[in-house]
Design a protein around this motif. Structure first.
Motif, PDB file in Angstrom:
ATOM      1  N   SER A   1     -13.371 -47.276 -25.326  1.00  0.00           N
ATOM      2  CA  SER A   1     -12.757 -47.320 -23.995  1.00  0.00           C
ATOM      3  C   SER A   1     -11.426 -48.054 -24.019  1.00  0.00           C
ATOM      4  O   SER A   1     -10.723 -48.105 -23.006  1.00  0.00           O
TER       5      SER A   1
ATOM      6  N   VAL B   1     -14.775 -39.310 -23.038  1.00  0.00           N
ATOM      7  CA  VAL B   1     -15.307 -39.411 -21.668  1.00  0.00           C
ATOM      8  C   VAL B   1     -14.349 -40.204 -20.791  1.00  0.00           C
ATOM      9  O   VAL B   1     -13.966 -39.767 -19.696  1.00  0.00           O
ATOM     10  N   CYS B   2     -13.925 -41.380 -21.297  1.00  0.00           N
ATOM     11  CA  CYS B   2     -13.057 -42.246 -20.474  1.00  0.00           C
ATOM     12  C   CYS B   2     -11.729 -41.557 -20.164  1.00  0.00           C
ATOM     13  O   CYS B   2     -11.195 -41.685 -19.073  1.00  0.00           O
TER      14      CYS B   2
ATOM     15  N   CYS C   1     -12.201 -39.241 -17.404  1.00  0.00           N
ATOM     16  CA  CYS C   1     -12.431 -39.993 -16.159  1.00  0.00           C
ATOM     17  C   CYS C   1     -11.103 -40.434 -15.571  1.00  0.00           C
ATOM     18  O   CYS C   1     -10.841 -40.251 -14.380  1.00  0.00           O
TER      19      CYS C   1
ATOM     20  N   PHE D   1      -9.304 -37.537 -14.007  1.00  0.00           N
ATOM     21  CA  PHE D   1      -9.807 -37.041 -12.724  1.00  0.00           C
ATOM     22  C   PHE D   1      -9.666 -38.079 -11.620  1.00  0.00           C
ATOM     23  O   PHE D   1      -9.393 -37.750 -10.471  1.00  0.00           O
ATOM     24  N   VAL D   2      -9.849 -39.350 -11.958  1.00  0.00           N
ATOM     25  CA  VAL D   2      -9.752 -40.377 -10.913  1.00  0.00           C
ATOM     26  C   VAL D   2      -8.314 -40.510 -10.445  1.00  0.00           C
ATOM     27  O   VAL D   2      -8.024 -40.545  -9.252  1.00  0.00           O
TER      28      VAL D   2
ATOM     29  N   TRP E   1      -6.615 -35.533  -9.942  1.00  0.00           N
ATOM     30  CA  TRP E   1      -7.459 -34.412 -10.322  1.00  0.00           C
ATOM     31  C   TRP E   1      -6.696 -33.096 -10.379  1.00  0.00           C
ATOM     32  O   TRP E   1      -7.016 -32.220 -11.156  1.00  0.00           O
TER      33      TRP E   1
ATOM     34  N   THR F   1      -4.965 -32.770 -13.723  1.00  0.00           N
ATOM     35  CA  THR F   1      -5.998 -32.651 -14.749  1.00  0.00           C
ATOM     36  C   THR F   1      -6.528 -31.228 -14.805  1.00  0.00           C
ATOM     37  O   THR F   1      -6.655 -30.645 -15.885  1.00  0.00           O
TER      38      THR F   1
END
Length: 1360
Positions: free
Chosen positions: A84, A261-262, A265, A268-269, A272, A275
């Motif tokens: 991360s 994954v991060c 994230c 999208f956060v 979006w 992305t």
């Protein structure tokens, strides 16, 4: 510049040259790499016949203890946190970008002299706004000025803050963030790697111990079915594969997956919309990668298939090299091979083009993606104000880093799959229960042992050959205290019976009893401790003489050792050695002579004080003198013990109490020496055959008294190893079993070939380790010399590579330019600039598409042409070597064809693609550094200080992916030697019951590598942590200094980004380039091996025309005192002073048992070999001075197993004369002479019928007649018939014999035959034994002599 840029990955999987770019590329590169490699992997798995994977991933950890589990859990947590860190960096990076842009906008605003900073907001200067009303229009131009800017000034400013931003302070803060994250990454990286590697080392230690101890417990039958070589590779390679699957790869996988994954994230956060746009475009790349993998796999398949044809030609030719040489077909074969290379070359070039095309396609898509993302993202920043520029970068790089890490993580999956595959076999063995467990405690131990052994109806076959019955209802009783001798032909089951007594195997039916107890009910270790065994080739272990004797019985006193040595007649010679009982015997006892080894082995058997003594041909490997000594020792020892002796030399058996004759796995007769002679059975035959050979020998011995010293020297060098002979003897046995199953006429083949093959096979197992000769890597200059004709391709390829290298720095130029546009205050200019930059991205994409294709095509073309040229030259060189060279097991057809296939294609790695790689990296770094110096030399100098570290970390990571397997291998070597010695001599160890000792020795040796692995884990972890954090530190220093330059020296902020990203990406490129050297080194070594072959000067040159030639070739042959040994077996004298001559037109027949040198003399005549001593004269010319092609063109040969080539009958017959074009009429007339024509005309395709590989479509007689036609078409002056009819049934034999008799007319002929009927009408018959002629003359004269020939004819026995 985000850290993504330096994620490193060695992508050199498919000759890809340019993934030296930053993050961007990794994503496709990563995914592309995984797809292709896994494809290749599947292929390999298919080929190796790997077992289905039956071990689940988590089962790999089944040997983990609590502490290991704890270490792995902590390591995983660290890995997840480390994963991360990168996305976290992006957050900092976004803020940093925003800060810079903010500061730049403020500067732009204040650079307008009408604005000023009041109360930390920007306002129009007071005097300007007031002065407007007073202004009067002077002229038009003033007006226009008024229009534009005054209206602007009348609009109030949106209160932009100013004077609050202390850029240096902000940058210092960010620098601390970076350093903090860097430090955390270092620690996490260190723990994540070192904990996992340590845990893996501990588990692997357990697996190794378990595996070895389990293997040592297996019954002997299991070893028959599993080759020792395979077990050794399993112990090294397979266990290493498991190690790879459960060590650092797991941690790295977790880390990368977390990053993936991060990254998404954050995307999208934070934004979006963008992305989704980026994600929508990414399938294009995935599809490209998948298609590429598909095409490459397909093309590789096609290329291999095309090469397989050429490989089959090479294999066929090298397997039948003697035929090719005899008929002078070398040049013809080289042409045939070259024709088959063309299609392989074509596919290789297509593959290069396709790879170039798809790589180009991916770059195109990536740059289009960049263009799209920046265009859409900037509209979100500028038009709607949804994002800040920082957010745009966070989203963009977040998604990129995520995609790239997903691609890289998938490469770990391969290691997992390989580990699971390897574990299947290992764990299966660990779980397998041995059928005869030698270490089990079970079973009775008798209080008193008398020593009666009895076989009751024992039937047995070896587990490795369940279809051959070795013992068939065997009934034999051996009384205690007596000496029983087992005699019989090889393969009759004598040694097998002995192995059953030791309980190496259990009988399939019936039972073996000791004093009436079935031995299956007795304790194995105890049973074996009663038995002393002396084998034909005893195994000594590589330690001192005293230690070797102690293997006989643990904790034995020195007195016992000395007395055993005295009993075995060994004491005196041991005391003569400088270190006496502490003398090292060498690997396999290699320092001792045969007789000495044998006596040490006898002493070792005696130390056990055995009740039962088994002597398996204990003296057969010795010369007469040692034999007498050893025999005497054995006679003393036998008294009072149950003794079973197997021997072939009857002198050693005569005085046994009982002699048992074996045949076909049954005991057929039993009695004393004289009784059995009267029975005229098996024993009688053996005796008569031997005594004859002995007589001839004794005569020879008188002549040879002078040469005795020489012999002695040879005996010393003769210390072969037990395993060699054991395999040889098993092989010979299986051969002779075959010969028992076949009718008599076939036996000669089985045996004639036997000893030679057996020896070369045995040597193979012996020298398997030093197989690779050490070669100096070849100089690149010489490799390039072979590639000179392709220089235009290489020039174009380098041009393409140079442009590809320049793309990277241009990318960082565009990237920083985009950031610069965000601080432009005028929206129209801003929009225009953004559009032009996005367009430029597209242009770069298109350019790199074409240059990638150019580079891929040009280099694959030059590389494939080079490969083909080298293959042709190599093959040409191979066919030019003398036949003796092919006898060396290192030059077996298999080894040579692989060398042609692999070495030649590896040499490519040193020329084309390697040059491309170097040019690429150089332009990349050159352009980057020049550009950076141009924009800001101070910042560049600062970053260049970090460059070595970045390059180092790049190189280190690439090295990490290839693994540290090499160091591990070296560390395991000592343990490997122990396991190798143990597995190779498993029978001896089992017989002595010493499995436990070897297991303990092995485990003791594992400790060193294990400690080293733990130490390495820490170093490895530290290096990994450093490699990961170096980029954070670089960024922290360079952004801080950049902030200083922006504030103090007015450097534009976009230049800071430009310089940093340019140099950092080129630094990683440098690291990657350095990681490609393994390919390069391999190429140089392959090339060196190749040049070694090309430079070797054959001792008998086929291609040179020098040497005597004369016109009226008569065919007068004389052998004068020829002595000869095969170069691969210098200790076995094959010809021992051969004297014989043939006049033109005469027929000479050789008869004699196999191995007496009949075929060898024919090979000397063909000049496959030259005699070591003496001469072969042809028409009075010494054969060594005659031109080889000339001599061979005068000789026709028909051998016992004629070798035909995989082409039509017509071509096979034409092969007889490769020096001219042969008309069809000649072919037909030759076929008629060979009684072949009618048969061919009855075939549907007549002369165009394909004979199949090795002539497999035809019967023996048909093949033989084609071979005769082939010999006739040469119109040879000398005809050699090597058992030409032995393999035929009576019917075909008649036909072929007629053909031969016709062919012999008017030619000098040498015939070798086993059936005497075929040679009775020869002019001279020479009876050979042991390499010289014992009698010669015509049939009637020899019959009158009543010597060896007479006996042969009257007993009618085949001489084998």
């Amino acid at each position: 510049m985000p850290t993504g840029s330096v994620k490193l990955q060695s992508i050199k999987k498919l000759g890809q040259d340019n993934h030296s770019y930053d993050f961007s590329d990794e994503e496709p590169a990563g995914s592309y790499m995984t797809t292709t490699t896994s494809k290749d992997n599947d292929k390999n798995q298919g080929n190796d016949g790997q077992p289905a994977i039956r071990v689940g991933f988590f089962q790999l950890f089944r040997f983990a203890k609590c502490k290991d589990v704890l270490m792995m859990v902590v390591g995983s947590v660290c890995a997840v946190l480390h994963g991360s860190a990168q996305p976290l960096m992006l957050l900092v990076f976004g803020l940093l970008t925003d800060t810079f842009i903010e500061y730049d906008i403020e500067l732009n605003e204040l650079s307008d002299d009408r604005k000023e900073c009041v109360n930390n907001t920007i306002q129009w200067k007071k005097n300007y706004t007031e002065g407007i009303g007073l202004m009067t229009p002077l002229n038009q131009s003033d007006w226009s000025f008024m229009n534009n800017s005054t209206w602007e000034m009348l609009t109030p400013l949106e209160g932009r803050p100013c004077g609050l931003l202390d850029i240096e302070y902000e940058m210092t803060l960010f620098a601390f963030y970076y350093v903090g994250i860097g430090a955390a990454v270092f620690l996490l990286g260190y723990f994540q790697i070192s904990l996992w590697v340590m845990a893996a080392a501990r588990q692997i230690q357990v697996v190794r111990k378990l595996y070895f101890s389990r293997v040592m417990r297996m019954e002997i039958g299991w070893f028959d079915c599993t080759s020792v070589g395979e077990l050794n590779t399993r112990m090294s390679d397979d266990i290493n594969k498991i190690n790879d699957a459960i060590a650092d790869q797991v941690a790295i996988f977790l880390q990368r997956f977390t990053t993936f994954v991060c990254g998404f994230c954050i995307g999208f956060v934070k934004g979006w919309k963008l992305t989704l746009v980026i994600v929508a475009a990414s399938p294009m790349i995935g599809v490209g990668a998948a298609l590429m993998a598909l095409f490459v796999a397909k093309l590789t398949g096609m290329e291999l298939q095309a090469y397989a044809k050429a490989g089959a030609v090479a294999d066929e030719v090298l397997t039948s090299i003697r035929t090719v040489a005899a008929f002078g077909g070398e040049k013809k074969e080289v042409l045939r091979y070259d024709r088959n290379l063309i299609s392989a070359q074509r596919w290789g070039i297509r593959k290069g083009l396709i790879i170039g095309f798809f790589t180009g396609y991916m770059w195109l898509i990536i740059f289009l993606c960049y263009g799209l993302a920046f265009w859409y993202g900037s509209s979100l920043v500028v038009n709607t104000g949804e994002y800040t520029p920082g957010t745009l970068l966070q989203v963009f790089f977040g998604v990129l880093i995520a995609a790239m890490n997903l691609g890289q993580a998938s490469s770990c999956l391969e290691a997992f799959a390989a580990g699971r595959g390897a574990a299947t076999l290992i764990f299966e063995t660990i779980e397998r229960e041995p059928e005869i467990d030698c270490l089990s405690e079970a079973g009775y131990k008798l209080d008193r042992v008398k020593g009666d052994i009895e076989f009751h109806n024992v039937t047995f076959y070896y587990p490795s050959r369940p279809d051959v019955k070795i013992l068939d209802q065997l009934n034999v009783a051996v009384k205690s205290g007596e000496t029983t001798a087992f005699v019989g032909p090889s393969g009759a089951g004598k040694s097998t019976a002995i192995q059953l007594i030791q309980r190496f195997y259990d009988p399939k039916e019936g039972m073996v009893t000791l004093d009436g107890h079935d031995i299956r009910g007795l304790n194995i270790q105890w049973l074996r401790s009663l038995i002393g065994i002396v084998e034909q080739e005893p195994v000594l272990f590589a330690t001192t003489i005293a230690e070797n004797l102690r293997y006989g019985r643990p904790n034995v006193s020195m007195e016992d050792i000395v007395s055993a040595a005295k009993e075995a007649n060994a004491y005196n010679f041991i005391m003569d050695l400088p270190q006496q009982f502490n003398t090292l015997v060498g690997e396999g006892g290699g320092q001792m002579s045969g007789g000495q080894k044998q006596r040490i082995a006898i002493a070792r058997a005696l130390v056990r004080k055995p009740r039962i003594l088994l002597l398996d041909m204990a003296t057969s490997a010795l010369d007469n003198e040692s034999e007498a000594i050893v025999q005497e020792a054995l006679d003393n020892v036998r008294k009072g013990r149950t003794t079973i002796s197997i021997a072939h030399r009857l002198s050693t058996i005569k005085n046994a109490d009982v002699i048992v004759g074996f045949e076909h796995g049954r005991a057929v007769e039993k009695g004393k020496h004289n009784e059995l002679l009267e029975r005229k059975g098996v024993y009688f035959t053996l005796v008569t055959l031997q005594s004859q050979g002995d007589k001839a020998l004794n005569e020879k011995a008188r002549q040879m008294a002078d040469d005795e010293e020489e012999q002695e020297r040879l005996n010393l060098s003769r210390a072969g190893s037990y395993r060699a002979s054991l395999r040889a003897s098993i092989r010979q046995r299986s051969r002779s079993q075959l010969s028992n199953l076949m009718p008599e006429s076939f036996a000669p083949i089985a045996i004639e070939r036997g000893p030679r093959d057996a020896v070369s096979q045995a040597d193979k197992s012996e020298n398997a380790i030093p197989e690779e000769e050490i070669v100096e890597p070849a100089p690149v200059g010489r490799i390039l010399k072979y590639n000179i004709p392709e220089w235009p391709y290489m020039l174009f390829g380098s041009f393409g590579a140079a442009i590809n290298g320049g793309v990277n720095p241009v990318y960082s130029l565009l990237f920083s330019q985009i950031l610069a546009t965000f601080s432009v205050t005028d929206p129209v200019a801003q929009r225009k600039e953004i559009d032009s930059i996005c367009l430029f991205f597209v242009v770069i994409g298109v350019v790199s598409f074409f240059t990638q294709m150019l580079q891929g095509y040009a280099f694959s073309k030059s590389g494939e042409l080079l490969t083909r040229r080298l293959r042709r030259l190599g093959f040409h060189a191979m066919l030019g070597q003398e036949i003796g060279w092919f006898d060396d097991h290192r030059n077996s057809p298999g080894a040579l064809t692989t060398r042609l296939a692999t070495d030649a294609s590896q040499v490519q790695g040193a020329t084309g693609s390697q040059i491309g790689m170097i040019v690429n990296s150089l332009t990349n770094i050159g352009v980057a550094v020049l550009m950076s110096f141009y924009f800001s030399w101070k910042l560049t100098l600062l970053i260049l200080c970090f460059l070595p570290f970045i390059a180092l970390s790049g190189g280190f990571q690439a090295k990490m992916l290839t693994g540290f397997a090499k160091q591990d291998k070296e560390a395991m070597e000592v343990a490997g030697r122990i396991s190798g010695e143990a597995l190779n001599n498993i029978r001896t160890i089992a017989g002595l019951g010493k499995e436990k000792i070897f297991v303990d020795m092995y485990e003791a040796q594992l400790d060193g590598p294990y400690q080293a692995a733990l130490k390495k884990a820490k170093v490895y972890g530290a290096c990994y942590g450093f490699a990961q954090c170096v980029i954070f530190l670089t960024n922290s220093a360079s952004y801080r200094f950049g902030g200083y330059l922006v504030q103090q020296e007015g450097l534009h902020f976009s230049l800071v980004f430009r310089v940093i990203s340019a140099i950092v990406t080129s630094g990683t490129a440098l690291g990657k380039a350095s990681s490609y050297t393994p390919d390069y080194a391999k190429a140089k070594i392959s090339a060196a091996r190749f040049f070694q072959l090309l430079d070797r000067v054959p001792q008998i040159s086929v291609y040179s025309d020098t040497g005597d030639k004369w016109d009226n070739f008569q065919g007068n042959i004389e052998f004068i005192d020829c002595k000869f040994t095969y170069p691969t077996r210098p200790d076995i004298q094959v010809l021992n002073g051969l004297n014989v001559s043939v006049k033109p037109g005469q027929t000479l027949a050789f008869v004699g048992s196999s191995g007496c040198g009949k075929s060898t003399s024919v090979q000397l005549l063909e000049r496959f070999y030259d005699p070591d001593h003496g001469r072969v004269l042809i028409d009075g010319h010494d054969s060594t001075r005659v031109s080889v092609p000339f001599l061979r063109s005068k000789i026709g040969i028909v051998s016992q197993e004629p070798i035909l080539f995989d082409c039509s009958i017509e071509e096979n017959i034409k092969y007889g004369d490769n020096s001219r074009e042969i008309s069809m009429n000649e072919v037909i007339s030759a076929a008629k002479k060979a009684q072949l024509h009618d048969f061919v005309m009855s075939l549907p395709e007549k002369y165009d019928t394909n004979v199949g590989a090795q002539g497999s479509q035809l019967s023996r007689g048909q093949k033989q007649r084609i071979a005769i036609a082939r010999a006739i078409i040469r119109d040879p002056k000398i005809l050699l018939l090597d058992e030409a009819t032995s393999a035929l049934d009576t019917e075909s034999e008649k036909t072929v014999q007629e053909a031969l008799d016709k062919a012999r007319e008017g030619r000098t002929c040498i015939v070798i035959a086993h059936r005497l009927s075929t040679i009775q009408n020869s002019d001279i018959i020479a009876v050979m034994s042991r390499g010289f002629v014992i009698e010669k003359g015509p049939h009637d004269q020899l019959m009158a002599l009543k010597g060896a020939y007479y006996k042969l004819v009257t007993t009618g026995a085949p001489i084998s």
